[in-house]
Design an enzyme around this catalytic site. Structure first.
Site, short mmCIF file in Angstrom:
data_model
loop_
_atom_site.label_atom_id
_atom_site.label_comp_id
_atom_site.label_asym_id
_atom_site.label_seq_id
_atom_site.Cartn_x
_atom_site.Cartn_y
_atom_site.Cartn_z
N TYR A 1 -8.08 0.41 -3.56
CA TYR A 1 -7.01 1.03 -4.35
C TYR A 1 -6.13 -0.08 -4.91
CZ TYR A 1 -4.75 -0.09 0.02
OH TYR A 1 -4.31 -0.77 1.12
N GLU B 1 -1.89 -28.31 27.66
CA GLU B 1 -3.14 -28.91 27.16
C GLU B 1 -2.91 -30.24 26.43
OE1 GLU B 1 -5.84 -26.78 28.92
OE2 GLU B 1 -6.35 -28.31 27.41
N LYS C 1 0.02 -7.32 12.99
CA LYS C 1 -1.00 -6.42 12.45
C LYS C 1 -2.28 -6.68 13.24
CE LYS C 1 -3.02 -4.82 8.07
NZ LYS C 1 -3.01 -4.96 6.58
N THR D 1 1.55 -4.47 4.13
CA THR D 1 1.34 -4.69 5.57
C THR D 1 0.77 -6.07 5.87
OG1 THR D 1 -0.91 -3.79 5.42
CG2 THR D 1 0.90 -2.24 5.96
N ASP D 2 0.17 -6.73 4.88
CA ASP D 2 -0.53 -8.00 5.18
C ASP D 2 0.42 -9.06 5.74
OD1 ASP D 2 -3.15 -8.12 2.61
OD2 ASP D 2 -2.66 -6.69 4.20
N THR E 1 0.82 -1.22 0.00
CA THR E 1 0.00 0.00 0.00
C THR E 1 0.84 1.26 0.00
OG1 THR E 1 -1.88 -1.03 1.08
CG2 THR E 1 -1.62 1.31 1.44
N1 DAS Z 1 -2.55 -5.77 0.21
C1 DAS Z 1 -1.77 -5.14 1.24
C2 DAS Z 1 -0.33 -5.63 1.17
O1 DAS Z 1 0.30 -5.45 0.11
C3 DAS Z 1 -1.71 -3.67 1.11
C4 DAS Z 1 -0.94 -3.09 2.27
O2 DAS Z 1 -1.57 -2.87 3.28
O3 DAS Z 1 0.27 -2.89 2.17
O4 DAS Z 1 0.12 -6.16 2.15
#
Ligand code: DAS
Length: 357
Positions: free
Chosen positions: A54, A314, A193, A120-121, A40
């Site tokens: 986007y 467990e 995250k 970020t994923d 992103t």
């Molecule tokens: N789809 C997500 C990624 O590329 C966009 C982001 O949040 O960076 O990890």
């Protein structure tokens, strides 16, 4: 005699004044290599208010750098486009390629730190993998954004400025790979995250951040107790392909079908994201015992975001010859198990690694 002394004194004074008159040498700005992989932070939307829907991974590294001229205040930066992908498409093969490039750059005397722009994923997985295989103590900082570059109040530019400032900071050395977003500095091992959309999504919910960024300066409040980077035993040098490790999520009625599918797919390790303290349903336990009998290493983790999975809690890990994930999330436990399997299949040695890293 007096003339000679006068000449000597005059010479000394001339030297003192000439040195004093020279401008103080500016300290050399650090050299920071920026490796871009997409996400992103490099994304573009149809309008300035588009924050979902986007396109990620569209702007190149030069555009990211050009958008933050202030970078020149904190470092001499170089840019390299290693990948251009949304990070849901990252794979262990990408991890290997990126890690090799980071190690190459850090081995150079003219590179003081590395900043990596990333989606970020799966950013937390790449960060932890690098934390375990980077061989130097120079700063390595991952950075992403939750809003695309075209949006109002995009977080990418300030995140990138902070990440480069951190990578340029001598105080950041020796602290392991870090994630720097939203003015927070987090450890690669602990960060996750926590929100699908908000700017403060990257947190270490139970352990907290390592520190904060204020006006481009880091302040640290804690250090990690686990091994990383220059203390790592893992060496990706000879590795062409990483061992396959899968994750199975447990839920009411999940049974054994996903475990059996992982076994059929030829994995060498399974991380079981159990309920509660890594609990195993009767069916899952039977399937994992069968997987273990085929040489597959089983790690008991938990789908619960906080706390630890206690060994022999467990489930009787001693009797089952399973490994407990400590406080690692399933996705982090998979990263460590993947690297552990490049060294050994001995579950006692692997359990030791889960205590050290
Ligand atoms: N789809 C997500 C990624 O590329 C966009 C982001 O949040 O960076 O990890």
């Amino acid at each position: 005699m007096n003339t000679r002394l006068t000449q000597l004194a005059a010479g000394v004074l001339a030297t003192v004044f000439s040195v004093a008159a020279q401008p103080a040498r500016e300290p050399r700005l650090p050299n920071v290599a920026i490796l871009a992989t997409g996400g992103t932070i490099a994304g573009t939307g149809a309008t300035s208010t588009t924050t979902v829907g986007y396109k990620a991974a569209t702007l190149g590294v030069d555009a990211l750098i050009a958008a933050v001229p202030e970078l020149a205040r904190v470092a001499h930066v170089s840019g390299e486009q290693v990948f251009q992908i949304a990070s849901e498409n990252m794979t262990p093969g990408h991890w290997l390629q990126l890690a090799r490039r980071v190690n190459e750059l850090l081995a150079r005397d003219d590179v003081d730190g590395v900043a990596i722009t990333h989606g970020t994923d799966t950013l937390e997985e790449t960060a932890y993998f690098l934390d375990l295989v980077v061989k130097r103590s120079k700063p390595v900082v991952l950075v992403g954004a939750m809003r695309p570059s075209t949006s109002l109040s995009a977080d990418g530019p300030m995140n990138l400025y902070n990440a480069v400032a951190l990578a340029a900071s001598p105080d950041a050395a020796g602290r392991g790979v870090m994630v720097c977003m939203n003015d927070q500095i987090n450890a690669a091992r602990d960060v996750t995250k926590t929100n699908t959309a908000t700017l403060d999504t990257f947190r270490a919910p139970e352990l907290g951040p390592l520190g904060v960024m204020e006006s481009g300066h880091p302040t640290f409040y804690r250090t990690t107790t686990r091994l990383h980077t220059s203390a790592t035993e893992f060496d990706i040098g000879p590795i062409q392909e990483l061992p396959k490790v899968g994750i199975v999520l447990a839920y009411a009625g999940s049974g054994r079908v996903a475990i059996d599918a992982m076994v059929a797919a030829g994995v060498r390790g399974i991380v079981h994201a159990g309920t509660g303290n890594g609990s195993l349903s009767t069916d899952a336990k039977a399937a994992l015992v069968e997987a273990r009998s085929k040489g597959i290493v089983v790690v008991r983790a938990s789908r619960v975001p906080g706390g630890t999975v206690a060994r022999n809690g467990e489930a009787d890990d001693d009797a089952l010859d399973f490994v407990a994930a400590d406080n690692l999330s399933p996705q982090k436990a998979r990263v460590l198990l993947t690297l552990a399997l490049t060294r050994t299949a001995d579950t006692h040695e692997i359990q030791g690694m889960f205590r050290r890293y």
